[in-house]
Write an enzyme that holds these catalytic residues in place. Structure first.
Site, mmCIF file in Angstrom:
data_model
loop_
_atom_site.group_PDB
_atom_site.id
_atom_site.type_symbol
_atom_site.label_atom_id
_atom_site.label_comp_id
_atom_site.label_asym_id
_atom_site.label_seq_id
_atom_site.Cartn_x
_atom_site.Cartn_y
_atom_site.Cartn_z
ATOM 1 N N LYS A 145 -1.184 -1.166 -4.398
ATOM 2 C CA LYS A 145 -2.302 -0.270 -4.087
ATOM 3 C C LYS A 145 -1.735 1.120 -3.917
ATOM 4 C CE LYS A 145 -4.685 0.273 0.341
ATOM 5 N NZ LYS A 145 -5.404 -0.474 1.388
ATOM 6 N N SER A 199 0.857 -1.179 0.000
ATOM 7 C CA SER A 199 0.000 0.000 0.000
ATOM 8 C C SER A 199 0.893 1.227 0.000
ATOM 9 C CB SER A 199 -0.893 -0.024 1.246
ATOM 10 O OG SER A 199 -1.631 1.167 1.347
ATOM 11 N N LYS A 246 -2.771 5.097 -2.743
ATOM 12 C CA LYS A 246 -3.776 5.943 -2.118
ATOM 13 C C LYS A 246 -4.124 7.067 -3.082
ATOM 14 C CE LYS A 246 -3.846 4.045 2.071
ATOM 15 N NZ LYS A 246 -5.055 3.468 2.665
HETATM 16 O O1 OSB Z 1 -6.977 2.163 4.421
HETATM 17 O O2 OSB Z 1 -5.996 0.304 4.301
HETATM 18 C C1 OSB Z 1 -6.048 1.438 4.752
HETATM 19 C C2 OSB Z 1 -2.914 2.071 6.858
HETATM 20 C C3 OSB Z 1 -3.441 2.803 7.888
HETATM 21 C C4 OSB Z 1 -4.783 3.131 7.872
HETATM 22 C C5 OSB Z 1 -5.585 2.709 6.811
HETATM 23 C C6 OSB Z 1 -5.076 1.945 5.781
HETATM 24 C C7 OSB Z 1 -3.698 1.676 5.790
HETATM 25 C C8 OSB Z 1 -3.023 0.980 4.704
HETATM 26 C C9 OSB Z 1 -1.673 0.356 4.997
HETATM 27 O O3 OSB Z 1 -3.411 1.017 3.549
HETATM 28 C C10 OSB Z 1 -1.715 -1.108 5.008
HETATM 29 C C11 OSB Z 1 -0.416 -1.708 5.489
HETATM 30 O O4 OSB Z 1 0.582 -1.598 4.797
HETATM 31 O O5 OSB Z 1 -0.426 -2.309 6.585
HETATM 32 MG MG MG Z 2 -8.253 1.058 3.135
#
Ligand code: OSB
Ligand code: MG
Length: 379
Positions: free
Chosen positions: A172, A146, A174
């Site tokens: 993924k 992510s 953001k």
């Molecule tokens: O929306 O999935 C999310 C991290 C903190 C808060 C929300 C999210 C996330 C991530 C990171 O996308 C996921 C990870 O690498 O653990």
């Molecule tokens: Mg999420």
């Protein structure tokens, strides 16, 4: 309900000698930003339970702030200390605990913290890995990364390049208002073949449907949580206007939410964060329900330390987890973690479930001490 869950629910927990609540803070190697907030470190509550010389660990996925979910480390500590731990009696079964926890409205992350620690302890007492206690044979787990909101498209492209080179099964990114269509197009132009998805963390409204429709051009696996953190119904209206599957994260707090979302057509994919849904048993119920209904599932992450990361990996032994999740290497987050061994990708991008009893990773005392902010003996 499946047979393995029923036998788990009948398990008697037995007496605990000690229960400790710790707060740790580990610096991130680089800041992680969503549409709402940027974190520079992982601050987490850890619960340590001891019985007859065996130690179980649970990590609470709540942050110290309410910028992902309403729960915080403070509210979770309050719930654990004052309402949840008091119902963990020596003769209670896991199913009985589940029922007692249901009287407490919400606070799934606090509930999961205790459940995680007790399941790690139970698996260690049995001498079996956590996934086996959960009734699932070993399998290798898919990896995913992510990538947070970046200051520039060039920085984003560099991060995607690194992830693709490392061999992650999907990327993924953001997105947020003002950093969406052009940013996705840039990534897609440079990486035409990677498995790509986006996560908006609730930054859009249904009135943005035309904007989100532009994302249909980029062969995305899914759009995660485009609308409000509390919404399900409007996601169904949005899904009807999009070719790209929607995935719900924040809106799903348990099996009931998942079933409502599926019945309404609000999503075609569900992100299970075991902490957000109240623990591993509820996660297994959701994964099974989704599998029966042809809904894809993957494991989210909350930038956990090695304790919570190991739990997410064991959970993905369940075959309902059909897609790569936010399960990344330890070295992507921390210069040093509190457990050994770290999570490392194999040559083909898969992750091995750590063998050995319980969560399969060991908390290293000197590292734990280095990152501990406070500790409190609860029992
Ligand atoms: O929306 O999935 C999310 C991290 C903190 C808060 C929300 C999210 C996330 C991530 C990171 O996308 C996921 C990870 O690498 O653990
Ligand atoms: Mg999420």
């Amino acid at each position: 309900m499946s047979a393995d869950l029923r036998s788990l629910e009948q398990r008697v927990l037995g007496p605990l000698d000690h229960v400790d609540l710790l707060t740790v803070r580990l610096p991130f190697l680089s800041p992680f930003g969503t549409s709402i907030h940027t974190w520079t470190c992982k601050e987490a509550l850890l619960l340590r339970v001891e019985s007859g010389g065996v130690t179980g660990w649970g990590e609470c996925v709540a942050d110290p702030d309410p910028y992902y979910a309403y729960e915080t480390t403070s509210t979770a500590a309050h719930m654990v200390r004052d309402f949840l731990l008091p119902v963990v009696r020596p003769d209670v079964t896991l199913g009985g605990l589940d029922a007692a926890f249901r009287r407490v409205r919400g606070h799934g992350m606090a509930k999961a913290t205790i459940e995680n620690a007790l399941l790690d302890l139970a698996a260690k007492q049995d001498g079996v890995p956590l996934h086996a206690l959960l009734g699932r044979p070993r399998r290798r787990v898919m990896s995913g990364i992510s990538i947070g909101i970046k200051d520039s498209v060039d920085e984003l492209l560099a991060a995607v390049d690194e992830a693709a080179a490392r061999g992650y099964h999907r990327v993924k990114m953001k997105i947020m208002r003002g950093k969406d269509v052009d940013w996705v197009r840039a990534v897609r132009d440079h990486f035409p073949r990677i498995r790509l998805m986006v996560d908006a963390n609730g930054d859009y409204a249904l009135s943005d449907a035309a904007r989100l429709q532009e994302l249909d051009a980029f062969d995305l696996m899914m759009i995660e949580q485009p609308l409000s953190y509390s919404d399900i119904a409007r996601h169904a209206e949005l899904q009807a206007q999009l070719a790209t599957p929607l995935c719900l994260d924040e809106s799903i707090h348990g099996l009931d939410d998942a079933l409502v979302a599926i019945d309404l057509g609000a999503c075609r994919v569900i992100n299970i964060k075991q902490g957000r849904v109240g623990g591993l048993l509820e996660s297994l119920r959701i994964a099974s329900a989704c599998a029966e209904r042809g809904i894809d599932v993957w494991s989210g992450g909350m930038d956990e330390t090695g304790i919570g990361r190991a739990v997410n990996i064991h959970l993905q032994a369940h075959p309902g987890f059909t897609l790569p999740g936010d399960t990344s290497e330890t070295s992507r987050y921390f210069a040093e973690d509190i457990v050994d061994p770290p999570v490392v990708l194999e040559d083909d991008g898969f992750i091995e479930i750590p063998p050995g009893p319980g969560i399969g990773v060991t908390v290293v005392p000197e590292r734990l001490a280095r990152y501990t902010l406070s500790a409190e003996r609860l029992a």
